[in-house]
Design a protein around this motif. Sequence first.
Motif, PDB file in Angstrom:
ATOM      1  N   PHE A   1      -1.968  11.530   2.810  1.00 31.52           N
ATOM      2  CA  PHE A   1      -0.569  11.502   3.224  1.00 31.52           C
ATOM      3  C   PHE A   1       0.441  11.392   2.075  1.00 31.52           C
ATOM      4  O   PHE A   1       1.578  11.809   2.231  1.00 31.52           O
ATOM      5  CB  PHE A   1      -0.335  10.345   4.207  1.00 31.52           C
ATOM      6  CG  PHE A   1      -1.125  10.470   5.474  1.00 31.52           C
ATOM      7  CD1 PHE A   1      -0.780  11.416   6.421  1.00 31.52           C
ATOM      8  CD2 PHE A   1      -2.221   9.653   5.718  1.00 31.52           C
ATOM      9  CE1 PHE A   1      -1.506  11.544   7.604  1.00 31.52           C
ATOM     10  CE2 PHE A   1      -2.954   9.772   6.896  1.00 31.52           C
ATOM     11  CZ  PHE A   1      -2.598  10.719   7.831  1.00 31.52           C
ATOM     12  N   ARG A   2       0.084  10.782   0.969  1.00 30.18           N
ATOM     13  CA  ARG A   2       0.986  10.585  -0.162  1.00 30.18           C
ATOM     14  C   ARG A   2       2.364  10.075   0.283  1.00 30.18           C
ATOM     15  O   ARG A   2       3.400  10.715   0.064  1.00 30.18           O
ATOM     16  CB  ARG A   2       1.145  11.876  -0.953  1.00 30.18           C
ATOM     17  CG  ARG A   2      -0.081  12.263  -1.751  1.00 30.18           C
ATOM     18  CD  ARG A   2      -0.296  11.337  -2.921  1.00 30.18           C
ATOM     19  NE  ARG A   2      -1.536  11.622  -3.644  1.00 30.18           N
ATOM     20  CZ  ARG A   2      -2.068  10.831  -4.557  1.00 30.18           C
ATOM     21  NH1 ARG A   2      -1.473   9.681  -4.849  1.00 30.18           N
ATOM     22  NH2 ARG A   2      -3.181  11.143  -5.172  1.00 30.18           N
ATOM     23  N   PRO A   3       2.415   8.899   0.913  1.00 28.83           N
ATOM     24  CA  PRO A   3       3.703   8.386   1.394  1.00 28.83           C
ATOM     25  C   PRO A   3       4.553   7.838   0.257  1.00 28.83           C
ATOM     26  O   PRO A   3       4.033   7.373  -0.762  1.00 28.83           O
ATOM     27  CB  PRO A   3       3.277   7.251   2.336  1.00 28.83           C
ATOM     28  CG  PRO A   3       1.994   6.740   1.722  1.00 28.83           C
ATOM     29  CD  PRO A   3       1.300   7.970   1.187  1.00 28.83           C
ATOM     30  N   ALA A   4       5.875   7.883   0.430  1.00 25.55           N
ATOM     31  CA  ALA A   4       6.777   7.257  -0.531  1.00 25.55           C
ATOM     32  C   ALA A   4       6.811   5.754  -0.325  1.00 25.55           C
ATOM     33  O   ALA A   4       6.988   4.990  -1.276  1.00 25.55           O
ATOM     34  CB  ALA A   4       8.178   7.839  -0.409  1.00 25.55           C
ATOM     35  N   THR A   5       6.645   5.321   0.930  1.00 27.25           N
ATOM     36  CA  THR A   5       6.641   3.897   1.258  1.00 27.25           C
ATOM     37  C   THR A   5       5.485   3.601   2.191  1.00 27.25           C
ATOM     38  O   THR A   5       5.201   4.371   3.105  1.00 27.25           O
ATOM     39  CB  THR A   5       7.958   3.473   1.938  1.00 27.25           C
ATOM     40  OG1 THR A   5       9.055   3.853   1.112  1.00 27.25           O
ATOM     41  CG2 THR A   5       8.006   1.964   2.146  1.00 27.25           C
ATOM     42  N   MET A   6       4.833   2.486   1.956  1.00 27.91           N
ATOM     43  CA  MET A   6       3.635   2.137   2.727  1.00 27.91           C
ATOM     44  C   MET A   6       3.616   0.625   2.946  1.00 27.91           C
ATOM     45  O   MET A   6       3.844  -0.150   2.020  1.00 27.91           O
ATOM     46  CB  MET A   6       2.396   2.568   1.943  1.00 27.91           C
ATOM     47  CG  MET A   6       1.060   2.326   2.605  1.00 27.91           C
ATOM     48  SD  MET A   6      -0.233   3.098   1.571  1.00 27.91           S
ATOM     49  CE  MET A   6      -1.676   2.827   2.585  1.00 27.91           C
ATOM     50  N   SER A   7       3.393   0.213   4.177  1.00 30.43           N
ATOM     51  CA  SER A   7       3.237  -1.216   4.460  1.00 30.43           C
ATOM     52  C   SER A   7       1.846  -1.466   5.008  1.00 30.43           C
ATOM     53  O   SER A   7       1.288  -0.623   5.720  1.00 30.43           O
ATOM     54  CB  SER A   7       4.296  -1.704   5.452  1.00 30.43           C
ATOM     55  OG  SER A   7       4.081  -1.156   6.733  1.00 30.43           O
ATOM     56  N   VAL A   8       1.280  -2.605   4.650  1.00 24.14           N
ATOM     57  CA  VAL A   8      -0.071  -2.956   5.079  1.00 24.14           C
ATOM     58  C   VAL A   8      -0.052  -4.371   5.633  1.00 24.14           C
ATOM     59  O   VAL A   8       0.305  -5.320   4.933  1.00 24.14           O
ATOM     60  CB  VAL A   8      -1.085  -2.873   3.916  1.00 24.14           C
ATOM     61  CG1 VAL A   8      -2.494  -3.172   4.424  1.00 24.14           C
ATOM     62  CG2 VAL A   8      -1.037  -1.507   3.244  1.00 24.14           C
ATOM     63  N   SER A   9      -0.432  -4.504   6.903  1.00 24.57           N
ATOM     64  CA  SER A   9      -0.586  -5.814   7.516  1.00 24.57           C
ATOM     65  C   SER A   9      -2.082  -6.109   7.640  1.00 24.57           C
ATOM     66  O   SER A   9      -2.824  -5.334   8.253  1.00 24.57           O
ATOM     67  CB  SER A   9       0.070  -5.852   8.898  1.00 24.57           C
ATOM     68  OG  SER A   9      -0.256  -7.060   9.577  1.00 24.57           O
ATOM     69  N   THR A  10      -2.515  -7.203   7.051  1.00 27.89           N
ATOM     70  CA  THR A  10      -3.920  -7.615   7.097  1.00 27.89           C
ATOM     71  C   THR A  10      -4.026  -8.871   7.940  1.00 27.89           C
ATOM     72  O   THR A  10      -3.406  -9.889   7.622  1.00 27.89           O
ATOM     73  CB  THR A  10      -4.455  -7.894   5.681  1.00 27.89           C
ATOM     74  OG1 THR A  10      -4.214  -6.767   4.847  1.00 27.89           O
ATOM     75  CG2 THR A  10      -5.948  -8.185   5.727  1.00 27.89           C
TER      76      THR A  10
END
Length: 355
Positions: A294-303
């Motif tokens: 995907f090569r996103p400009a912004t990425m969030s990760v909830s663990t």
Amino acid sequence: MAVSGFEGFEKRLELHFSGDDPKNVGSLGLGLRLLDFESLQQVLHAVQCTVVSAVANQHFDAYVLSESSLFVYPTKIIIKTCGTTQLLKSIPPLLRLASLDRGLTLVSCRYTRGNFIFPSAQPFPYTNFHNEVVYLEESLPATLCYRKANVMPSKTPSHAWHVFTASTQNTTCRVGEEDNDGGLFTLEICMTELDRNLARNFFLRPSAKYDGDSAGKEMTAITGISEINPRALICDFAFDPCGYSMNGIDGDRHSTIHVTPEDGYSYASFECVGSVYDDRDDVVRVLKKVVQIFRPATMSVSTTCASHEVWTRVTGALEPLGLKCRSCAVDEFPAAGNVVYQTFVDHRSTENNNK
């Protein structure tokens, strides 16, 4: 359909049940999986979505929906829906079906979502998190007396993580037969501003003559999604004229991807379940593949995990790929354990913003 575009960010609901009498779980221990398809369709009708494809194994059933996914385990249900769906309307009918048809009792609930791209297009109560929490509080039985709601912020204005949990126990261990080892974790990833060239892979070719199932299989193959977890049985679907969803089944663990590829509000999500006892490099391999697709400009990760161990692997996996960690928030919730919310920005975007 939102006024300015389709809302990719999902609302996610996870319900865990238990039964006093093991016989109530049903023959062969199928529990909620014995709910008939017509009943599930009625629940989804209230949510405003339908089933478009399905797959199952000995552990659970996975449904691709017209707006995201549904997973049904013997004592656990997970529903993710995007767009302007009414996800929380599924709670009353699901509680009735679990109690009357299967003799099961709700013991925990978790609701999560990110920031909507088009918040003004959302119907009540999704207009703000306070209204959603009030709706949840009124829909859940009083036995779930340990409750907590919080909006976990980030330094990226477009991203924040909304979490509500309720449980019959004030514990950091998730309740449910699938989580007895206490070592399972869930990754919920939200990506925006996808690479334009890569996003084109999720548009139907104008001259192609195939249905959603065959087009979905083609997208799974050409994008490399099939390589994220080669062991998984994949159920995929492509939408007309664009968009993609998939569910993966690997033993008792699920994974899912949903893509809204339109330029200007492109979005993709990836969710998977893992274990702290897995190979430590598994998380790195999975995240590397997702970023490449995907090569996103912004990425969030909830663990979400009872342990703090996993989130450090996330940072270690993403930063070498050019994604800089902008912020990290940590909180603890009844039944869910620790939730660590991290946001990452492509270093090229960071450099442009600093010019």
